[in-house]
Design a protein around this motif. Structure first.
Motif, PDB file in Angstrom:
ATOM      1  N   THR A 173       0.790  -1.237   0.045  1.00 26.36           N
ATOM      2  CA  THR A 173      -0.071   0.016  -0.049  1.00 26.36           C
ATOM      3  C   THR A 173       0.853   1.329  -0.247  1.00 26.36           C
ATOM      4  OG1 THR A 173      -1.748  -1.052   1.375  1.00 26.36           O
ATOM      5  CG2 THR A 173      -1.778   1.501   1.238  1.00 26.36           C
ATOM      6  N   TYR A 174       1.863   1.436   0.769  1.00 23.32           N
ATOM      7  CA  TYR A 174       2.561   2.603   0.895  1.00 23.32           C
ATOM      8  C   TYR A 174       3.898   2.595   0.531  1.00 23.32           C
ATOM      9  CZ  TYR A 174      -1.262   3.147   4.239  1.00 23.32           C
ATOM     10  OH  TYR A 174      -2.518   3.279   4.735  1.00 23.32           O
ATOM     11  N   PHE A 175       4.584   1.453  -0.010  1.00 23.78           N
ATOM     12  CA  PHE A 175       5.912   1.511  -0.636  1.00 23.78           C
ATOM     13  C   PHE A 175       5.761   0.740  -1.684  1.00 23.78           C
ATOM     14  CE2 PHE A 175       6.693   2.076   4.064  1.00 23.78           C
ATOM     15  CZ  PHE A 175       7.497   2.869   3.902  1.00 23.78           C
ATOM     16  N   LYS A 176       4.686   0.660  -2.679  1.00 26.75           N
ATOM     17  CA  LYS A 176       4.331  -0.036  -3.749  1.00 26.75           C
ATOM     18  C   LYS A 176       5.379   0.273  -4.751  1.00 26.75           C
ATOM     19  CE  LYS A 176       0.534  -1.816  -6.494  1.00 26.75           C
ATOM     20  NZ  LYS A 176       0.838  -3.223  -5.978  1.00 26.75           N
ATOM     21  N   ASP A 177       5.708   1.740  -4.903  1.00 26.14           N
ATOM     22  CA  ASP A 177       6.691   2.190  -5.933  1.00 26.14           C
ATOM     23  C   ASP A 177       8.151   1.756  -5.472  1.00 26.14           C
ATOM     24  OD1 ASP A 177       7.276   3.630  -3.731  1.00 26.14           O
ATOM     25  OD2 ASP A 177       6.446   5.718  -4.894  1.00 26.14           O
ATOM     26  N   GLY A 178       8.376   1.114  -4.283  1.00 24.75           N
ATOM     27  CA  GLY A 178       9.370   0.949  -4.004  1.00 24.75           C
ATOM     28  C   GLY A 178      10.757   1.654  -3.440  1.00 24.75           C
ATOM     29  N   LEU A 179       9.990   3.166  -3.600  1.00 24.86           N
ATOM     30  CA  LEU A 179      10.884   4.231  -3.088  1.00 24.86           C
ATOM     31  C   LEU A 179      10.976   4.598  -1.605  1.00 24.86           C
ATOM     32  CD1 LEU A 179       9.812   6.984  -5.656  1.00 24.86           C
ATOM     33  CD2 LEU A 179      11.675   5.430  -5.801  1.00 24.86           C
ATOM     34  N   LEU A 180      12.438   4.748  -1.219  1.00 27.25           N
ATOM     35  CA  LEU A 180      12.535   4.950   0.079  1.00 27.25           C
ATOM     36  C   LEU A 180      12.618   6.575   0.420  1.00 27.25           C
ATOM     37  CD1 LEU A 180      15.393   2.291   0.803  1.00 27.25           C
ATOM     38  CD2 LEU A 180      12.921   2.206   1.740  1.00 27.25           C
ATOM     39  N   SER A 181      11.527   6.936   0.500  1.00 26.90           N
ATOM     40  CA  SER A 181      11.252   8.455   0.373  1.00 26.90           C
ATOM     41  C   SER A 181      10.399   8.767   1.903  1.00 26.90           C
ATOM     42  CB  SER A 181      10.036   8.797  -0.669  1.00 26.90           C
ATOM     43  OG  SER A 181       9.174   8.511  -0.534  1.00 26.90           O
ATOM     44  N   ASP A 182      10.657   9.982   2.233  1.00 26.31           N
ATOM     45  CA  ASP A 182       9.751  10.465   3.492  1.00 26.31           C
ATOM     46  C   ASP A 182       8.611  10.341   3.374  1.00 26.31           C
ATOM     47  OD1 ASP A 182      12.282  10.803   5.072  1.00 26.31           O
ATOM     48  OD2 ASP A 182      12.700  12.696   4.309  1.00 26.31           O
ATOM     49  N   SER A 251      15.931   3.202  -3.398  1.00 30.67           N
ATOM     50  CA  SER A 251      14.790   2.094  -3.413  1.00 30.67           C
ATOM     51  C   SER A 251      15.075   0.944  -2.465  1.00 30.67           C
ATOM     52  CB  SER A 251      14.589   1.856  -5.065  1.00 30.67           C
ATOM     53  OG  SER A 251      15.641   0.901  -5.283  1.00 30.67           O
ATOM     54  N   ILE A 252      13.884   0.306  -2.257  1.00 33.32           N
ATOM     55  CA  ILE A 252      14.210  -1.066  -1.340  1.00 33.32           C
ATOM     56  C   ILE A 252      14.996  -2.045  -2.258  1.00 33.32           C
ATOM     57  CG2 ILE A 252      13.168  -3.007  -0.551  1.00 33.32           C
ATOM     58  CD1 ILE A 252      10.400  -1.216  -0.082  1.00 33.32           C
ATOM     59  N   ASP A 253      15.256  -1.968  -3.762  1.00 34.14           N
ATOM     60  CA  ASP A 253      16.037  -2.805  -4.431  1.00 34.14           C
ATOM     61  C   ASP A 253      17.463  -2.518  -3.940  1.00 34.14           C
ATOM     62  OD1 ASP A 253      13.977  -4.372  -5.299  1.00 34.14           O
ATOM     63  OD2 ASP A 253      13.986  -3.019  -7.233  1.00 34.14           O
ATOM     64  N   GLU A 254      17.681  -1.542  -3.730  1.00 34.23           N
ATOM     65  CA  GLU A 254      19.265  -1.000  -3.402  1.00 34.23           C
ATOM     66  C   GLU A 254      19.466  -0.977  -2.127  1.00 34.23           C
ATOM     67  OE1 GLU A 254      19.672   2.983  -4.933  1.00 34.23           O
ATOM     68  OE2 GLU A 254      19.028   2.549  -6.984  1.00 34.23           O
ATOM     69  N   LEU A 255      18.507  -1.243  -1.200  1.00 33.48           N
ATOM     70  CA  LEU A 255      18.877  -1.093   0.293  1.00 33.48           C
ATOM     71  C   LEU A 255      19.922  -2.359   0.851  1.00 33.48           C
ATOM     72  CD1 LEU A 255      18.053   0.172   3.109  1.00 33.48           C
ATOM     73  CD2 LEU A 255      16.156  -1.620   3.268  1.00 33.48           C
ATOM     74  N   GLN A 256      20.908  -1.851   1.537  1.00 31.74           N
ATOM     75  CA  GLN A 256      22.067  -2.902   1.755  1.00 31.74           C
ATOM     76  C   GLN A 256      22.367  -2.481   3.122  1.00 31.74           C
ATOM     77  OE1 GLN A 256      23.320  -5.476   0.216  1.00 31.74           O
ATOM     78  NE2 GLN A 256      21.826  -5.484  -1.492  1.00 31.74           N
ATOM     79  N   LEU A 257      21.694  -2.245   4.252  1.00 33.50           N
ATOM     80  CA  LEU A 257      22.179  -2.066   5.531  1.00 33.50           C
ATOM     81  C   LEU A 257      23.181  -3.245   6.099  1.00 33.50           C
ATOM     82  CD1 LEU A 257      19.051  -0.472   7.451  1.00 33.50           C
ATOM     83  CD2 LEU A 257      21.029   0.655   6.348  1.00 33.50           C
ATOM     84  N   PRO A 258      24.330  -2.901   6.651  1.00 34.94           N
ATOM     85  CA  PRO A 258      25.024  -4.109   7.481  1.00 34.94           C
ATOM     86  C   PRO A 258      24.179  -4.552   8.394  1.00 34.94           C
ATOM     87  CG  PRO A 258      26.310  -2.012   7.330  1.00 34.94           C
ATOM     88  CD  PRO A 258      24.935  -1.862   6.981  1.00 34.94           C
ATOM     89  N   GLY A 259      23.933  -6.046   8.557  1.00 38.72           N
ATOM     90  CA  GLY A 259      23.326  -6.594   9.299  1.00 38.72           C
ATOM     91  C   GLY A 259      22.005  -7.142   9.037  1.00 38.72           C
ATOM     92  N   LEU A 260      21.392  -6.496   7.846  1.00 42.99           N
ATOM     93  CA  LEU A 260      20.070  -6.645   7.465  1.00 42.99           C
ATOM     94  C   LEU A 260      20.033  -7.972   6.451  1.00 42.99           C
ATOM     95  CD1 LEU A 260      17.025  -5.784   7.206  1.00 42.99           C
ATOM     96  CD2 LEU A 260      17.619  -4.387   5.310  1.00 42.99           C
TER      97      LEU A 260
END
Length: 497
Positions: A173-182, A251-260
């Motif tokens: 619903t809220y991240f359907k576009d995959g964007l990590l925006s405010d 975007s969520i596709d690019e998300l690479q946090l250490p530990g995740l």
């Protein structure tokens, strides 16, 4: 015809969740439950729900394919010891019966689609059976399509509710576009707060002493914090810091946090948004990770005799039995530890929980003797670190293991650094444990004189009768050696005769 291959000591629970399907296999060992198998498959059933609450054929096929794998493992377990529960997505889907009918054929067992309230209460039972908490406990479980929020005390749920918000549905619903925006975060948090609004007043009025998260979202956040070398306790500031870290990616596709983990990445930000809203609405100051949840609640409810036991004591008793620990010696060390710590408890500002951790370490200090004597503290700590300890939080589990590891012999100044905020507590407790182990060396009752201990300027002084020590030269030598060990670790210990 009776299946002679059935294993009467095995139990199985399958949880058809909205994000993942889980299977838990456990075995009764020495009066406790031992997990011997876990299978998890990411099905994302909730992603198959359309606006009319129809479950897509593709989502159902994913579920059936997963259950065909699970069915193979159920063949050797008595039918009376198998439970299968389904949660939010199959509660909501208007064509749930179609999925359920085929699923039951595949598994050969009935599926119980439980209500949201029953799910919340069962999650609390799972937490209560795996973590001993004194006082009221707030339990949060963010699922794929629903979030359960419970306040309970002991084994009893007081306030419990299931809300229609989850990490899969919020992703869609809220991240359907995959964007990590405010903007996406703010929309998700705003919606979650609206969903939470009806329960806020009641839950804050009830209050709680400890908050625990039973979901993958909380575990994922802890793993990120560990990778950043932070304390594992969740706070609102830490959640906002992690949100800010995620928005550095497009975007969520690019998300690479250490530990995740890669497995959690897709639904992480939607779960984080829900958790931030819970912290803000309910004014949660700190949260730890729960040891169990829905599957554990279903499992323990199958075995009534385990429900009537003290959780921590059951865990300790199981270790003593499985590793053939000398119970009388363990109790002897625990008794002397208690005698000494009671004299310092007020000065050190220790509560019953901290004293209970010392007692647990005293009871388990000889766990590694079954392997061999020379390195037995190291073996005992290894066993504890790599075995579930129902009734102990993750931090308490680690602390007890470290106490066992350093209950005798050399101890370095940085031995407890890995415990973070619990470093000072571990240092205080291990000093008492080491003395209790030394004083118990004869492995007999009623051989010690009166013992008194005091602390001044960070120096411990153990007062013991001079005449008694003179007639027990080996004990005097061992106590003097212990004083040297503690001095080398940066602690001061005096044996006063």
């Amino acid at each position: 015809m009776v299946n002679s291959s059935l294993q009467d000591d095995l139990y199985a629970v399958i949880d058809l969740g909205s994000n993942s399907f889980h299977m838990l296999i456990a075995k009764t060992v020495a009066g406790s439950l031992q997990t011997i198998g876990r299978v998890k498959r990411k099905v994302r059933l909730a992603a198959g729900l359309d606006e009319q609450m129809l479950l897509s054929r593709e989502a159902m096929e994913r579920g059936w394919e997963c259950l065909a794998l699970f069915a193979e493992r159920l063949q050797d377990i008595p039918a009376s010891q198998v439970r299968i529960v389904a949660t939010a997505t199959l509660r909501l889907a208007t064509n749930a019966d179609e999925f359920k009918e085929r699923a039951e054929q595949i598994l050969g067992h009935p599926i119980n689609v439980i209500s949201g309230e029953e799910e919340a209460k069962t999650i609390y039972q799972g937490v209560a059976h795996t973590s001993a908490c004194s006082g009221k406990q707030l339990v949060i479980d963010i699922g794929g399509a629903s979030t359960e929020i419970v306040i309970g005390e002991g084994q009893q749920a007081i306030n419990y509710t299931s809300l229609h918000m989850g990490c899969v549905t919020y992703l869609e619903t809220y991240f359907k576009d995959g964007l990590l925006s405010d903007a996406n975060y703010d929309a998700a948090i705003r919606a979650a707060k609206q969903t939470l609004a009806p329960i806020i007043e009641q839950y804050i009025a009830t209050g709680w002493d400890y908050a625990a998260g039973a979901s993958g979202t909380v575990q994922a956040i802890q793993e990120i914090m560990v990778a950043q070398r932070q304390d594992e306790t969740l706070t609102l500031d830490k959640l906002h810091d992690i949100r800010e870290l995620t928005t550095q990616y497009n975007s969520i596709d690019e998300l690479q946090l250490p530990g995740l983990s890669e497995e959690r990445r897709l639904v992480f930000v939607s779960g984080l948004a829900i958790l931030i809203s819970i912290f803000e609405c309910l004014q949660v100051s700190a949260m730890g990770l729960a040891g169990g949840a829905l599957r554990e609640g279903v499992l323990y409810n199958m075995i009534p005799q385990l429900q009537r036991q003290d959780i921590r004591q059951r865990t300790i008793d199981s270790f003593l039995t499985r590793y053939h620990v000398d119970r009388k010696q363990a109790e002897r060390v625990a008794c002397i530890s208690q005698l000494l710590i009671e004299q310092l408890k007020e000065q050190w500002q220790l509560g019953d929980t901290e004293v209970a951790l010392l007692s647990a370490a005293a009871m388990l200090h000889e766990l590694g003797l079954l392997i061999e004597y020379k390195q037995y503290p190291r073996h005992g700590a290894y066993i504890l670190r790599n075995t579930d300890m129902p009734g102990f939080t993750r931090q308490q589990h680690s602390l007890v293991a470290q106490l066992v590891r350093f209950h005798k012999g050399d101890v370095s100044e940085d031995a407890f650094e890995s415990l973070g905020a619990h470093e000072r507590l571990a240092t205080l407790l291990v000093r008492i444990l080491r003395l209790a182990v030394t004083l118990s060396m004869r492995r007999k009752d009623d051989v010690l004189p009166e013992l008194t201990i005091e602390e001044s300027a960070d120096e411990l002084t153990l007062h013991i009768d001079k005449q008694w020590l003179t007639s027990h030269p080996l004990m005097l030598s061992e106590l003097q050696q212990e004083s040297i060990y503690q001095r080398n670790a940066g602690w001061k210990l005096t044996i006063s005769q």
